[in-house]
Design an enzyme around this catalytic site. Structure first.
Site, PDB file in Angstrom:
ATOM      1  N   ASP A   1     -25.780  -0.718  -6.139  1.00  0.00           N
ATOM      2  CA  ASP A   1     -26.331  -1.987  -6.632  1.00  0.00           C
ATOM      3  C   ASP A   1     -25.513  -3.176  -6.136  1.00  0.00           C
ATOM      4  O   ASP A   1     -25.914  -4.324  -6.316  1.00  0.00           O
ATOM      5  CB  ASP A   1     -26.382  -1.990  -8.166  1.00  0.00           C
ATOM      6  CG  ASP A   1     -25.056  -1.607  -8.791  1.00  0.00           C
ATOM      7  OD1 ASP A   1     -24.640  -0.443  -8.636  1.00  0.00           O
ATOM      8  OD2 ASP A   1     -24.423  -2.469  -9.420  1.00  0.00           O
ATOM      9  N   ASN A   2     -24.372  -2.911  -5.505  1.00  0.00           N
ATOM     10  CA  ASN A   2     -23.562  -3.995  -4.953  1.00  0.00           C
ATOM     11  C   ASN A   2     -23.652  -4.051  -3.428  1.00  0.00           C
ATOM     12  O   ASN A   2     -22.850  -4.728  -2.788  1.00  0.00           O
ATOM     13  CB  ASN A   2     -22.096  -3.833  -5.382  1.00  0.00           C
ATOM     14  CG  ASN A   2     -21.905  -4.081  -6.867  1.00  0.00           C
ATOM     15  OD1 ASN A   2     -22.700  -4.796  -7.489  1.00  0.00           O
ATOM     16  ND2 ASN A   2     -20.876  -3.496  -7.451  1.00  0.00           N
TER      17      ASN A   2
END
Ligand code: AMP
Ligand code: MG
Length: 499
Positions: free
Chosen positions: A257-258
Site C-alpha cells: 500500500d506504500n
C-alpha cells in the site's frame, strides 16, 4: 489577512479532480475535519513553484485554513480513496486511506499535480485510527520528500505543513499537523489489490484504464496495455530502488500500500538514511525481522511487483507473459544501480570488472562501519596527481574513515588504476562526483533537532534545514555542521511506525 501580490487566492485555487470522475466505489466524497487555531509550520518554495503558487502566500491565514482542511475552496471535490495491501508480507485487506484527503489537481507544465491533505480527519476507511498525523511525522515527511527531490530520487513532493494544538494520542500525547503532499497520482499497488481480492474485475479494469489514460498514455496502444503497464511499473520501481540504494535511503515500510503506481517514493514514515554502513541495517524499530533492511529493499521491491502482477492477472490474462514482464526488474535495477555507482565513483566508462570494484568497496565499508555519505563525498577529493610520498597525507580525510587503513590502501590502488585506465582528470572527476554525491542528507538527528524546536513553537529550524537539504550537492560553508556525523545522543534515536 488577504494575500498580497498574488494571482491565485486560496479561495479560487483552480482545482480539477480526475479521480473524482471514477465511479463512487473508488472513494468517499467528504469534507476534511477542521482543527482549532491552525498555524503555519513550513512551506517548500520549490514545491509551490511547481504548481504556480507563491510561497510567500502560503503562510497567510486563508492558505493555512485550506491546507489544514478548515476551509475548502469552491472548486475542490475532496475525497478519500480506498485501498488495501500486503503489510510485512501478509495480506491485510482494506486498510487505507484512513487519513489522507485528496483536494484536487492543479495544472503544471508537466501535467496535473494532485494535492492531498495527510492527517485531515477521519474517513470511512479510518478503522481504529483517528484520521490524524502528528507534527513529528509530518515534519519528517515534509523534509524528506523535498530532500529526496533535491537528490534526484523519484518522489512525491510536500508543499507545506500546518499544525494545531489539538492533542492526539500516540505512545505519548502529541499535537496534530497536516502535510500537503503533491504527486501526479497517489494510486498504489494496493489500490489494485483491493479489487483483485474482492473479485471485482470490472473495477480493476476501470482503475487500470484510468491509470493508463492519465499517466501512461504511451501504453494505451500496446497489444496488451495491462501487461505493458506491469512491465513499465516494474521497471520504474526497480530504478527508484536503485536510487534509494545509491543514496543510502531506507523506506522502512515497503508494504504494497506504500508502493506508488508511478514508481515514486511514497509515504515517508520510519525512513532513514544510512550512516555507518551496514547492508543489514533496519531503520524501522517496528520491523524486528528486518524485512525492509537496506539489503532487502531490492528483493522486496521485486516481491511487491509480483503482488501487483497477481492483482492485474485477471486483466493481463496470461501468467507466463506476466512472469516475463516481472523479469525486467533484475536488469532494470542492476543497470540503474551500476550507472549510479559509476557516477558516484567518477567512472566515465563501463568496464567488465566494475562490479568487483564496487563489491570490494562495500565490503570494506561494511567491515569499517564507514559513514555512507561522508565516504562518497570524500572520495571525490581523492587525487591521482599526487607524489607517492604525499599520497598518504592527501588521502587522509578519506582513509581515516577506515580503521583498516591497509585495507583501504589496497582498494585505492585498484581504484586509481581503474581511473588511470580511462585517463581520468582529478579536477573534472571531482566536480562531477560532487554533483552526484551529496554533502547534506536528512540524518535522523537533524530532523530530531528541528522537530523538538517545532514542538516548542519554534519553526525556524525546519525552514533552515529545508534550505540546507534543497542544495545537497553544494558546499555550504555556513552550514558545515549539518554535514557532521551524528552526535552520541543520536545513537539512541528510534523511529517506528507510529505517526
Ligand atoms: P502506513 O503504515 O502509515 O502506511 O498506514 C497504513 C494505512 O493506515 C494508511 O492507509 C493510513 O490511511 C492508515 N492510517 C495510518 N494512521 C492512521 C490514523 N491515525 N488514522 C486513520 N488511519 C490511519
Ligand atoms: Mg501508507
Amino acid at each position: 489577512m488577504p494575500p498580497t501580490g498574488t494571482t491565485i487566492t486560496a479561495d479560487d485555487l483552480p482545482l480539477d479532480n480526475s479521480f473524482a470522475e471514477l465511479p463512487p466505489a473508488f472513494y468517499t466524497r467528504l469534507m476534511p475535519t477542521p482543527m482549532p487555531a491552525p498555524y503555519f509550520v513550513a512551506a517548500s518554495a520549490k514545491a509551490a513553484a511547481l504548481v504556480g503558487l507563491d510561497p510567500a502566500d502560503l503562510a497567510h491565514d486563508d492558505f493555512v485554513a485550506v491546507f489544514t482542511g478548515n476551509a475548502v475552496p469552491p472548486r475542490a471535490k475532496p475525497l478519500s480513496a480506498v485501498y488495501s495491501g500486503h503489510q510485512f508480507g501478509h495480506w491485510a485487506g482494506q486498510l487505507g486511506d484512513g487519513r489522507a484527503i485528496l483536494l484536487g489537481q492543479l495544472a503544471t507544465p508537466e501535467g496535473p499535480m494532485e494535492l492531498q491533505l495527510k492527517g485531515a480527519g477521519m474517513t470511512p476507511y479510518s478503522r481504529m485510527g483517528d484520521g490524524r498525523a502528528v507534527l513529528r511525522s509530518s515534519i519528517r515527511e515534509f523534509l524528506c520528500s523535498e530532500a529526496m527531490a533535491a537528490l534526484g530520487v523519484p518522489t512525491t513532493r510536500a508543499l507545506m505543513v500546518t499544525g494545531s494544538n489539538q492533542r492526539i494520542m500516540r505512545e505519548t500525547v502529541e499535537t496534530a499537523a497536516v502535510v500537503t503532499r503533491m504527486a501526479p497520482s497517489f494510486v498504489r499497488f494496493g489500490s489494485f489489490e483491493h479489487w483483485h481480492y474482492r473479485n471485482k474485475h470490472e473495477e480493476l479494469r476501470i482503475l487500470a484504464d484510468y491509470v493508463i489514460r492519465d499517466f501512461y498514455p504511451e501504453l494505451a496502444g500496446a497489444e496488451n496495455p495491462y501487461l505493458a503497464l506491469l512491465g513499465e511499473v516494474t521497471k520504474r520501481t526497480a530504478r527508484m530502488i536503485a536510487h534509494w540504494q545509491a543514496v543510502g535511503f531506507m523506506h522502512g515500510v515497503m508494504n504494497t500500500d506504500n508502493m506508488s503506481i508511478l514508481g515514486v517514493t511514497l509515504d515517508y514514515g520510519p525512513f532513514g538514511f544510512m550512516e555507518a554502513f551496514d547492508v543489514d541495517h533496519i531503520c524501522n524499530h517496528t520491523d524486528q525481522g528486518g524485512r525492509y533492511s537496506y539489503a532487502n529493499q531490492v528483493p522486496v521491491g521485486h516481491w511487491n511487483c509480483y503482488a501487483l502482477a497477481n492483482a492485474l492477472l485477471p486483466l493481463i490474462g496470461d501468467t507466463e507473459a506476466a512472469q516475463a514482464a516481472l523479469e525486467v526488474y533484475v536488469d532494470a535495477y542492476g543497470d540503474k544501480f551500476d550507472e549510479l555507482l559509476r557516477a558516484k565513483l567518477g567512472l566515465a566508462t563501463a568496464q567488465a570488472d566494475d562490479r568487483a570494484l564496487f563489491d570490494h568497496m562495500f565490503k570494506l565499508m561494511q567491515e569499517n562501519h564507514v559513514d555512507f555519505t561522508l565516504f562518497f563525498r570524500r572520495l571525490g577529493g581523492l587525487r591521482l596527481d599526487v607524489a607517492d610520498a604525499e599520497r598518504e597525507a592527501a588521502d587522509a580525510p578519506l582513509r581515516d574513515l577506515f580503521l583498516d587503513r591497509p585495507g583501504f590502501d589496497a582498494w585505492a590502488v585498484l581504484y586509481r588504476e581503474r581511473l588511470r585506465q580511462e585517463g581520468s582528470v582529478d579536477a573534472n572527476r571531482s566536480e562531477a562526483m560532487n554533483r552526484v554525491n551529496p554533502k547534506y542528507i536528512l540524518r535522523n538527528y537533524l530532523a530530531q533537532v528541528a522537530i523538538e524546536k517545532a514542538q516548542n513553537g519554534d519553526f525556524s529550524e525546519v525552514a533552515r534545514l529545508l534550505a540546507v537539504l534543497e542544495r545537497p550537492f553544494d558546499e555550504q560553508p555556513e552550514n558545515e555542521s549539518y554535514a557532521a556525523l551524528p552526535p552520541d545522543w543520536a545513537a539512541h534515536l528510534e523511529v517506528s511506525c507510529s505517526s
